[in-house]
Motif scaffolding. Sequence first.
Motif, PDB file in Angstrom:
ATOM      1  N   ASP A 121      39.469  40.169  50.313  1.00  0.00           N
ATOM      2  CA  ASP A 121      40.095  39.137  49.487  1.00  0.00           C
ATOM      3  C   ASP A 121      39.113  38.195  48.799  1.00  0.00           C
ATOM      4  O   ASP A 121      39.457  37.582  47.791  1.00  0.00           O
ATOM      5  N   ASP A 122      37.887  38.066  49.304  1.00  0.00           N
ATOM      6  CA  ASP A 122      36.904  37.199  48.648  1.00  0.00           C
ATOM      7  C   ASP A 122      36.494  37.722  47.278  1.00  0.00           C
ATOM      8  O   ASP A 122      36.089  36.946  46.409  1.00  0.00           O
ATOM      9  N   ALA A 151      45.666  44.672  47.270  1.00  0.00           N
ATOM     10  CA  ALA A 151      46.592  44.123  46.272  1.00  0.00           C
ATOM     11  C   ALA A 151      46.324  44.679  44.874  1.00  0.00           C
ATOM     12  O   ALA A 151      47.246  44.827  44.078  1.00  0.00           O
ATOM     13  N   PHE A 152      45.050  45.000  44.578  1.00  0.00           N
ATOM     14  CA  PHE A 152      44.646  45.426  43.239  1.00  0.00           C
ATOM     15  C   PHE A 152      43.788  46.695  43.329  1.00  0.00           C
ATOM     16  O   PHE A 152      42.563  46.650  43.154  1.00  0.00           O
ATOM     17  N   PRO A 153      44.408  47.839  43.621  1.00  0.00           N
ATOM     18  CA  PRO A 153      43.649  49.071  43.855  1.00  0.00           C
ATOM     19  C   PRO A 153      43.059  49.713  42.598  1.00  0.00           C
ATOM     20  O   PRO A 153      42.272  50.644  42.707  1.00  0.00           O
ATOM     21  N   THR A 186      41.741  44.701  32.836  1.00  0.00           N
ATOM     22  CA  THR A 186      42.552  44.133  33.910  1.00  0.00           C
ATOM     23  C   THR A 186      41.801  44.357  35.212  1.00  0.00           C
ATOM     24  O   THR A 186      41.532  45.495  35.595  1.00  0.00           O
ATOM     25  N   LEU A 187      41.447  43.271  35.861  1.00  0.00           N
ATOM     26  CA  LEU A 187      40.674  43.291  37.096  1.00  0.00           C
ATOM     27  C   LEU A 187      41.210  42.187  37.997  1.00  0.00           C
ATOM     28  O   LEU A 187      41.432  41.066  37.532  1.00  0.00           O
ATOM     29  N   HIS A 188      41.439  42.518  39.268  1.00  0.00           N
ATOM     30  CA  HIS A 188      41.883  41.511  40.230  1.00  0.00           C
ATOM     31  C   HIS A 188      43.192  40.860  39.782  1.00  0.00           C
ATOM     32  O   HIS A 188      43.423  39.668  39.985  1.00  0.00           O
ATOM     33  N   PHE A 210      38.311  36.198  36.172  1.00  0.00           N
ATOM     34  CA  PHE A 210      39.195  37.166  36.819  1.00  0.00           C
ATOM     35  C   PHE A 210      39.654  36.670  38.200  1.00  0.00           C
ATOM     36  O   PHE A 210      40.004  37.456  39.069  1.00  0.00           O
ATOM     37  N   ASP A 211      39.626  35.373  38.388  1.00  0.00           N
ATOM     38  CA  ASP A 211      40.058  34.722  39.635  1.00  0.00           C
ATOM     39  C   ASP A 211      39.291  35.215  40.862  1.00  0.00           C
ATOM     40  O   ASP A 211      39.837  35.282  41.968  1.00  0.00           O
ATOM     41  N   ILE A 212      38.033  35.547  40.678  1.00  0.00           N
ATOM     42  CA  ILE A 212      37.145  35.876  41.799  1.00  0.00           C
ATOM     43  C   ILE A 212      36.229  34.664  41.951  1.00  0.00           C
ATOM     44  O   ILE A 212      35.329  34.449  41.144  1.00  0.00           O
ATOM     45  N   ASN A 213      36.481  33.858  42.964  1.00  0.00           N
ATOM     46  CA  ASN A 213      35.867  32.540  43.058  1.00  0.00           C
ATOM     47  C   ASN A 213      34.907  32.369  44.235  1.00  0.00           C
ATOM     48  O   ASN A 213      34.512  31.248  44.534  1.00  0.00           O
ATOM     49  N   TYR A 214      34.543  33.439  44.906  1.00  0.00           N
ATOM     50  CA  TYR A 214      33.636  33.324  46.042  1.00  0.00           C
ATOM     51  C   TYR A 214      32.297  32.759  45.550  1.00  0.00           C
ATOM     52  O   TYR A 214      31.718  33.253  44.574  1.00  0.00           O
ATOM     53  N   ASN A 215      31.785  31.734  46.205  1.00  0.00           N
ATOM     54  CA  ASN A 215      30.604  31.028  45.737  1.00  0.00           C
ATOM     55  C   ASN A 215      29.330  31.620  46.314  1.00  0.00           C
ATOM     56  O   ASN A 215      29.032  31.444  47.489  1.00  0.00           O
TER      57      ASN A 215
END
Length: 188
Positions: free
Chosen positions: A91-92, A98-100, A124-126, A164-169
Amino acid sequence: MNLKTIIAGALLAGTISSAQAADYVIDTGHASVNFRIQHLGYSWLEGRFNDFSGQFSYDAANPEAAQIAVTIKTPSIDSNHAERDKHLRGDDFLAVKAFPEATFESTAFTPAADGSAVLSGNLTLHGVTKAIDIQVSKVGEGKDPWGGYRAGFNGTTQLNLKDFDINYNLGPASDSVYLDLNVEGVRQ
């Protein structure tokens, strides 16, 4: 990171020089969707997506009408490190349960005078769809030893993960991922 698979297919669409409209299927045994991202600003992490597919069409007399579609199976991410790949699938980052899949569908192809081109389309990603541009160049085309006809392209693009809403820092040096695409298509 569906983007790689989508981008790889997209690259092929734009620069084929055959005189007639043709449809191509990506030969995944001779294509790759690669990525690279800085790790904490200290080094580069490189990897690929092993499972992707796509097709494109191109008419040299009307290159602006080129089309491409690519699908990347996000669980196929491979950074050559099992534990890291497990984290990237979680999920990070990609949230592959959820998004295969990641997809790319072209919307425009714009050739330049120097032989390069810009392939535009929706990635389209994530679960997020964004317009992106891929810088494309043609590698070559011609008959293969088995009686077929092939065309090959490469391309590159840069994506901001937060788009793409991938927010891991991982720090500011790791906000962007670069996709390097190598695509070879077999004319149908």
